[in-house]
Design an enzyme around this catalytic site. Structure first.
Site, PDB file in Angstrom:
ATOM      1  N   LYS A  47      49.275  48.943 110.109  1.00 12.31           N
ATOM      2  CA  LYS A  47      49.662  47.762 110.694  1.00 12.31           C
ATOM      3  C   LYS A  47      51.214  47.949 110.902  1.00 12.31           C
ATOM      4  CE  LYS A  47      45.906  45.233 108.683  1.00 12.31           C
ATOM      5  NZ  LYS A  47      45.592  44.236 107.627  1.00 12.31           N
ATOM      6  N   ASP A 104      56.832  52.765 111.185  1.00 15.73           N
ATOM      7  CA  ASP A 104      57.863  51.935 110.480  1.00 15.73           C
ATOM      8  C   ASP A 104      58.647  52.598 109.379  1.00 15.73           C
ATOM      9  OD1 ASP A 104      55.800  52.458 108.857  1.00 15.73           O
ATOM     10  OD2 ASP A 104      55.179  50.257 108.245  1.00 15.73           O
ATOM     11  N   ASP A 107      57.986  57.240 103.696  1.00 14.36           N
ATOM     12  CA  ASP A 107      58.377  57.178 102.101  1.00 14.36           C
ATOM     13  C   ASP A 107      58.034  58.554 101.584  1.00 14.36           C
ATOM     14  OD1 ASP A 107      58.762  55.975  99.750  1.00 14.36           O
ATOM     15  OD2 ASP A 107      56.655  55.670  99.383  1.00 14.36           O
ATOM     16  N   ASP A 163      54.808  45.178 104.879  1.00 14.67           N
ATOM     17  CA  ASP A 163      54.143  44.126 104.007  1.00 14.67           C
ATOM     18  C   ASP A 163      54.390  44.230 102.479  1.00 14.67           C
ATOM     19  OD1 ASP A 163      52.121  46.207 103.949  1.00 14.67           O
ATOM     20  OD2 ASP A 163      50.862  44.650 103.035  1.00 14.67           O
TER      21      ASP A 163
HETATM   22  P1  5GP Z   1      53.949  57.727 102.631  1.00 12.59           P
HETATM   23  O1  5GP Z   1      55.096  58.275 103.478  1.00 12.59           O
HETATM   24  O2  5GP Z   1      54.352  57.727 101.362  1.00 12.59           O
HETATM   25  O3  5GP Z   1      52.692  58.366 103.041  1.00 12.59           O
HETATM   26  O4  5GP Z   1      53.675  56.264 103.082  1.00 12.59           O
HETATM   27  C1  5GP Z   1      54.185  55.625 104.048  1.00 12.59           C
HETATM   28  C2  5GP Z   1      53.471  54.302 103.993  1.00 12.59           C
HETATM   29  O5  5GP Z   1      53.571  53.485 102.903  1.00 12.59           O
HETATM   30  C3  5GP Z   1      53.992  53.519 105.107  1.00 12.59           C
HETATM   31  O6  5GP Z   1      53.591  53.314 106.420  1.00 12.59           O
HETATM   32  C4  5GP Z   1      54.053  52.004 104.553  1.00 12.59           C
HETATM   33  O7  5GP Z   1      53.019  51.490 105.097  1.00 12.59           O
HETATM   34  C5  5GP Z   1      53.903  52.331 102.903  1.00 12.59           C
HETATM   35  N1  5GP Z   1      55.354  52.142 102.289  1.00 12.59           N
HETATM   36  C6  5GP Z   1      56.293  52.988 101.925  1.00 12.59           C
HETATM   37  N2  5GP Z   1      57.411  52.609 101.620  1.00 12.59           N
HETATM   38  C7  5GP Z   1      57.287  51.204 101.705  1.00 12.59           C
HETATM   39  C8  5GP Z   1      58.171  50.005 101.264  1.00 12.59           C
HETATM   40  O8  5GP Z   1      59.178  50.197 101.001  1.00 12.59           O
HETATM   41  N3  5GP Z   1      57.628  48.723 101.700  1.00 12.59           N
HETATM   42  C9  5GP Z   1      56.710  48.623 102.091  1.00 12.59           C
HETATM   43  N4  5GP Z   1      56.039  47.373 102.470  1.00 12.59           N
HETATM   44  N5  5GP Z   1      55.480  49.724 102.428  1.00 12.59           N
HETATM   45  C10 5GP Z   1      56.178  50.921 102.316  1.00 12.59           C
HETATM   46 MG    MG Z   2      51.482  48.041 103.202  1.00  8.24          MG
HETATM   47 MG    MG Z   3      53.338  52.923 108.500  1.00  8.05          MG
END
Ligand code: 5GP
Ligand code: MG
Ligand code: MG
Length: 185
Positions: A47, A104, A107, A163
């Site tokens: 989302k 968004d 990470d 979120d």
């Molecule tokens: P990754 O890149 O680790 O596979 O995961 C990315 C997802 O983790 C993003 O789309 C988001 O939903 C969540 N995420 C990663 N960092 C943050 C953060 O600082 N705050 C929030 N709210 N969600 C995050």
């Molecule tokens: Mg989340």
């Molecule tokens: Mg995302």
């Protein structure tokens, strides 16, 4: 539920509403130039990407299309394992389409890297990535991001789609949540 959010929940506003708007203007101008004369399909990852998708799509020509996916990364607690499951798949057939994944935040990059591979295997003409935010210090997998808003420090942020326990998504800015706030829940 109170309408007012409490600014004392945040230690810092990292990206203001104005800064987001100006950056989206720049990103959209670049995207419009790069996809001139092509049909573009924006793919939002639910989302978190809802806000950036809505604001980016409104800066595109009216022929632009939007589709949505929901995925979940298996892992213990807050760590991505790299095992990704599709919770909601696209409606669109990607064969021959120019696809731009709208995110968004990147990470670790684990989810997006899997998603890129998945969408590329569906016969799209091109698959690129646009993300409003990226945490370079958290990267485990390099993901090529064609359109990037801001690199931010490796801190947990909320707002503008992001979120904490499903709250804070509607904030117009991106802020660092105070650790004591997540300690409470
Ligand atoms: P990754 O890149 O680790 O596979 O995961 C990315 C997802 O983790 C993003 O789309 C988001 O939903 C969540 N995420 C990663 N960092 C943050 C953060 O600082 N705050 C929030 N709210 N969600 C995050
Ligand atoms: Mg989340
Ligand atoms: Mg995302």
């Amino acid at each position: 539920m109170s309408f007012q959010f409490d600014m004392s929940d945040f230690s810092e506003v990292l990206v203001s509403e104005n800064a987001i708007g100006r950056k989206l203007d720049e990103m959209a101008a670049q995207i419009r130039a790069d996809y001139e004369g092509k049909d573009l399909l924006l793919v939002g990852v639910l989302k978190g990407a809802v806000m950036v998708m809505a604001d980016l799509a409104r800066r595109m020509p009216p022929a632009v299309q939007m589709d949505w996916m929901a995925v979940s990364s298996y892992g213990s607690g807050t760590k991505s394992s790299g095992v990704v499951r599709i919770l909601k798949d696209l409606d669109a057939d990607l064969t021959g389409r120019h696809v731009l994944i709208v995110e968004d935040i990147i990470d670790t990059g684990v989810t997006l890297s899997w998603l890129l591979g998945n969408l590329r295997s569906r016969g799209a003409a091109s698959v690129e990535v646009a993300s409003l935010l990226r945490k370079p210090d958290a990267a485990k997998v390099e993901v090529p991001v064609t359109y990037l808003g801001f690199d931010i420090p490796n801190q947990f942020v909320v707002g503008y789609g992001l979120d904490f326990a499903e709250s804070y998504r509607t904030l117009p800015f991106v802020a660092v949540l105070k650790p004591e706030v997540y300690g409470d829940k």
